[in-house]
Design a protein around this motif. Structure first.
Motif, short mmCIF file in Angstrom:
data_model
loop_
_atom_site.label_atom_id
_atom_site.label_comp_id
_atom_site.label_asym_id
_atom_site.label_seq_id
_atom_site.Cartn_x
_atom_site.Cartn_y
_atom_site.Cartn_z
N LYS A 158 0.81 -1.17 0.03
CA LYS A 158 0.17 0.02 0.08
C LYS A 158 0.81 1.45 -0.09
O LYS A 158 0.44 2.13 -0.89
N GLU A 159 1.96 1.29 0.67
CA GLU A 159 2.90 2.59 0.87
C GLU A 159 3.36 2.73 -0.31
O GLU A 159 3.55 3.87 -1.22
N ASP A 160 3.93 1.56 -1.06
CA ASP A 160 4.56 1.72 -2.62
C ASP A 160 3.61 2.32 -3.50
O ASP A 160 4.03 3.24 -4.32
N HIS A 161 2.44 1.89 -3.35
CA HIS A 161 1.39 2.45 -4.53
C HIS A 161 0.89 3.83 -4.36
O HIS A 161 0.92 4.49 -5.20
N ILE A 162 0.99 4.25 -2.82
CA ILE A 162 0.88 5.58 -2.46
C ILE A 162 1.93 6.40 -3.08
O ILE A 162 1.71 7.57 -3.78
N ASP A 163 3.21 6.03 -2.83
CA ASP A 163 4.29 6.77 -3.57
C ASP A 163 4.18 6.97 -5.19
O ASP A 163 4.52 7.58 -5.73
#
Length: 869
Positions: free
Chosen positions: A790-795
């Motif tokens: 999820k964090e990678d996709h937000i980035d």
């Protein structure tokens, strides 16, 4: 007695013609020659023999005696190879579950009764999904994917459990039912004053379920195999009709996350986005996650960005500058905190080159959570619509901030505008004088005239003709300077306003807002008010929110820019495709105008040509050597009537700023017969850039068939900006932009396929089958890639890393500006605190003690209990 099943270990399995024996406590680096070394607990095999050894009992002990037996449906018993089922004392048990004890099928499971009378459930899945001990998977990701699919079809959720490693290499991995583990039975004494925990109403979902699966690694390979498996559950499984409510199905997909993020640019919240997706997909059961999960993703974005909001924005702009041609941004920090920001792209620069003669800018508020002031620079394009050149964010509305912003503007565009229109902000005025010393500064006329009710008595405003007389002087664009001053003095005497301080101040500032003092400024009539800026500010406020982060606001700004430029493309398209209707006998003149001007400007020119025939006539002419001075008489007609509303800002028509000569009178037109230069005393061309009706009247008399080229301004021509320039998007770098374009094209193609097959059920079914095969193939090809968190996709959504190792720019401080609403919120919080303090200071009417009222008085409550008893 509760049934306990002893762990049985499986040593061998057969896959085609090869049998592999796996030992516990494998040291993957010490295996040599594929031969079993029982002393060192290694394994191997030759071409003709296979060896095995028992598992170390410590691993069985660590799993809390979870059974690994499989169910024999034919005999209604649990079996473990050729071994018997034993109880805790080692005695053999015979489980005879009669067919009449088998309950009706519950969704995706069957219910059984054990020997001790306890219930347990066995999943019912398709034959291809029934687990087989010893099944090989190419890697652990593939194994996890399979078990997730099995759990989804069975009706339960899974979660990670024990993972064993040797020398840093995973040798075995366990996954258990999500309802496994003991429930939380800790007690909380809410009566005691010592406790500091909050009592939360929550239902426990853990039932100590023993269902699990274990995978083991194959030495010298990335493959794993199914080592242990328990399919017995001590709880009912989820019905397939309710499976969309399970934990696994409530995980938002990458597409859903991007959908939430993109709709936020249009000020559509997560709740509305969820409802829209439900309508699109045909029901809530087809949408991953619940409404609360979609709201939580927005929360997760804000939490993930956290204190790196400003740093993330600067990183994005830097990436854009490196990857996008002619993109400019400037920023300033105060003690590492972002203090000011300015940005503009290539399309904005080209717009400014063409339409930057007159610029309006005005601050707007409540667009971001830091209360930074948003200042867009606005003008009018060749379709008479608003166009934005660039924008800035400021923490303070002081002179220094505006000086920095205007210098950044000048550095970006290379030249100052001819005229700037603002309100009466003294900080803006001083900054313009310093940075744009040769630029004419004009105050917004509406801001001044709207203050009349506050500066003049009620009787003067409402019981006389003062308002009409005042507007006739102030808004008259043809009035001369001397005439204005004489009429102003007469107006003050008539209504006894000679001693009114505000009127004196406005007269002293007359050169900054009265149209008579701007006649010599080219295109000064384009804007007399900041209504263009107000219109743009309204457009930005419609898609932004005072709780937005800087990055969310930037996305909203870019969405407004894309719509604005798409409107430019639309008006260019209308100009090139719509054939205007010729309305006057001057066909050649009209046709020529329609070919050079945009459609909007042509309609204005056509109106002037029509008035030249109906309302104007040559009164006299005075001939010279090369020039003639003609007197044109203008009489008012019905077609020239147009009401200019100036009392209420929201009712001001755009054309009120373009209210051409509608009054009667004589106008002097000077015409040069040799070079065809022409000039009218109404100065419409100097103020707006198009010929007036008086000039067209003279051109008709001199049989001029076309508008001289020197009088066709480039800013009003058609197709002066290429569509490819207007269609450029600067949200991402080039590579990301290409990915976005391909993805949108794929969505469009899928929609077309579904639309084409919507009336043919058979073909639609065939299409779905092919699509499923294609999706399976994509899943196999992409299984080797690292899964996106999820964090990678937000980035990825924001185009930069949200948690860099070094934060160069910190978030701006919360500041208070005159329209930010911060003061209002602080005042509201202060009022609440005051009310709460007053409540605490009150005395109870029952017992006289402060801090509570009669409804919460313990004395009164105890008295009521005694009376009721």
């Amino acid at each position: 007695m509760r049934l306990h099943v002893i762990l049985i270990e499986y040593f061998t399995y057969i896959d085609t013609s090869i049998m592999i024996t796996v030992m516990d406590d494998l040291d993957m680096h010490d295996i040599e020659n594929n031969h079993l070394d029982e002393e060192n607990h290694q394994f191997g095999y030759t071409d003709s023999e296979f060896l095995h050894n028992e598992e170390n009992q410590s691993e069985t002990k660590d799993m809390n005696d979870i059974g690994n037996d499989h169910y024999d449906e034919e005999n209604h018993q649990f079996r473990s190879g050729d071994s018997e089922i034993l109880d805790n004392d080692g005695n053999q048990l015979e489980i005879q579950v009669q067919s009449d004890n088998v309950a009706a099928e519950y969704g995706s499971c069957k219910e059984f009764i054990g020997a001790d009378g306890s219930l347990f459930w066995i999943p019912v899945v398709e034959p291809g999904w029934i687990p087989t001990l010893g099944s090989i998977f190419k890697d652990i990701k593939d194994a996890i994917k399979w078990y997730k699919g099995y759990a989804l079809r069975s009706g339960f959720d899974i979660r990670k459990s024990t993972e064993r490693k040797k020398s840093g290499i995973t040798t075995s991995k366990y996954f258990i039912c999500n309802r496994g583990g003991l429930p939380n039975t800790s007690m909380l004494d809410t009566i005691s004053d010592d406790h500091n925990k909050q009592l939360i109403n929550s239902n426990c979902k853990r039932t100590n379920c023993k269902a699990f699966v274990a995978f083991k690694a194959i030495p010298h390979s990335s493959e794993v195999y199914l080592w242990r498996f328990e399919q017995q559950h001590n709880h009912k499984l989820i019905n397939q009709d309710c499976m969309h409510l399970s934990r696994a199905k409530r995980q938002l997909s990458v597409v859903d996350q991007a959908f939430i993020h993109k709709l936020s640019s249009a000020k559509v919240g997560a709740t509305t986005a969820y409802r829209i997706m439900c309508v699109i997909k045909g029901g809530c059961e087809f949408v991953d996650g619940l409404e609360i999960d979609w709201k939580n993703f927005t929360r997760d974005i804000n939490c993930h960005i956290g204190g790196t909001d400003a740093n993330l924005l600067i990183t994005k702009l830097q990436n854009r500058k490196e990857n996008v041609t002619n993109f400019t941004y400037e920023y300033r920090c105060d003690k590492k905190q972002l203090n000011a920001l300015f940005w503009a792209d290539d399309t904005s620069k080209q717009n400014y080159e063409l339409f930057g003669d007159v610029v309006s800018f005005d601050a707007t508020y409540r667009t971001n959570m830091y209360c930074m002031v948003f200042v867009p620079f606005t003008s009018i394009d060749n379709h008479k619509r608003c166009v934005t050149f660039g924008a800035g964010l400021l923490c303070r509305e002081d002179t220094n901030s505006y000086i920095w912003l205007l210098r950044s503007f000048l550095k970006c565009f290379g030249k100052a505008p001819i005229m700037v229109v603002t309100d009466q902000d003294p900080a803006m005025k001083k900054a313009i004088e310093i940075v744009f010393p040769y630029t004419k500064h004009r105050f917004c006329m509406w801001h001044i005239t709207s203050k009349l009710p506050l500066k003049v008595s009620w009787e003067t405003m409402n019981e006389s003709d003062f308002k009409a007389d005042f507007n006739s002087i102030v808004w008259d664009s043809k009035i001369a300077v001397n005439d204005f001053e004489m009429r102003w003095d007469a107006l003050m005497v008539k209504y006894k306003l000679q001693d009114n301080k505000w009127m004196k101040d406005m007269f002293d500032l007359r050169s900054s807002w009265i149209p008579a003092y701007f006649k010599d400024v080219p295109m000064s009539g384009l804007m007399r008010t900041t209504s263009r800026s107000e219109s743009e500010n309204s457009a930005f406020n419609r898609v932004s929110h005072h709780g937005y982060t800087l990055n969310n606001f930037m996305n909203a700004f870019e969405s407004v820019m894309e719509r604005q430029r798409n409107n430019q493309i639309k008006f260019d398209f209308d100009t090139s495709t719509i054939i205007p209707i010729i309305k006057t006998p001057l066909e050649d003149m009209e046709k020529h105008a329609s070919m050079v001007y945009t459609r909007t400007i042509f309609l204005m020119v056509q109106r002037e040509i029509l008035h030249s025939l109906v309302s104007c006539s040559q009164k006299s002419v005075r001939s010279g050597v090369v020039s003639d001075i003609c007197i044109v008489k203008h009489k008012r007609t019905n077609i020239s009537k147009k009401k200019v509303v100036v009392e209420k800002k929201e009712k001001v028509d755009i054309d009120s700023e373009w209210n051409f000569n509608t009054s009667e009178g004589d106008f002097e037109v000077e015409f040069n017969r040799e070079d065809l230069t022409v000039k009218c005393s109404c100065m419409l061309f100097e103020r707006f850039g198009i010929f007036c009706r008086h000039i067209f009247c003279i051109l008709k008399i001199y049989d001029i068939q076309e508008i001289p080229s020197r009088y066709i301004l480039k800013r009003w021509r058609r197709d002066i900006i290429l569509t490819t320039v207007l269609k450029r998007t600067f949200r991402y770098s080039d590579s990301s932009g290409n990915v976005e374009k391909v993805a949108y094209k794929a969505f469009s193609m899928l929609d077309q396929c579904l639309s084409s097959l919507s009336n043919d059920d058979k073909k639609l079914e065939e299409f779905m089958q092919k699509l499923e095969v294609f999706m399976t193939d994509i899943g196999e090809q992409g299984s080797d890639k690292v899964p996106v968190t999820k964090e990678d996709h937000i980035d990825k959504l924001y185009g930069a890393t949200t948690n860099p190792e070094v934060v160069d720019v910190e978030n701006p401080p919360m500041v208070k500006n005159k329209g930010s609403g911060t003061g209002k919120r602080l005042k509201s919080a202060l009022e609440k605190a005051t009310i709460q303090g007053n409540k605490q200071s009150r005395s109870c009417k029952t017992c006289g003690v402060k801090g509570h009222n009669s409804r919460k008085c313990l004395t009164l409550l105890n008295k009521s209990k005694v009376q009721s008893a």
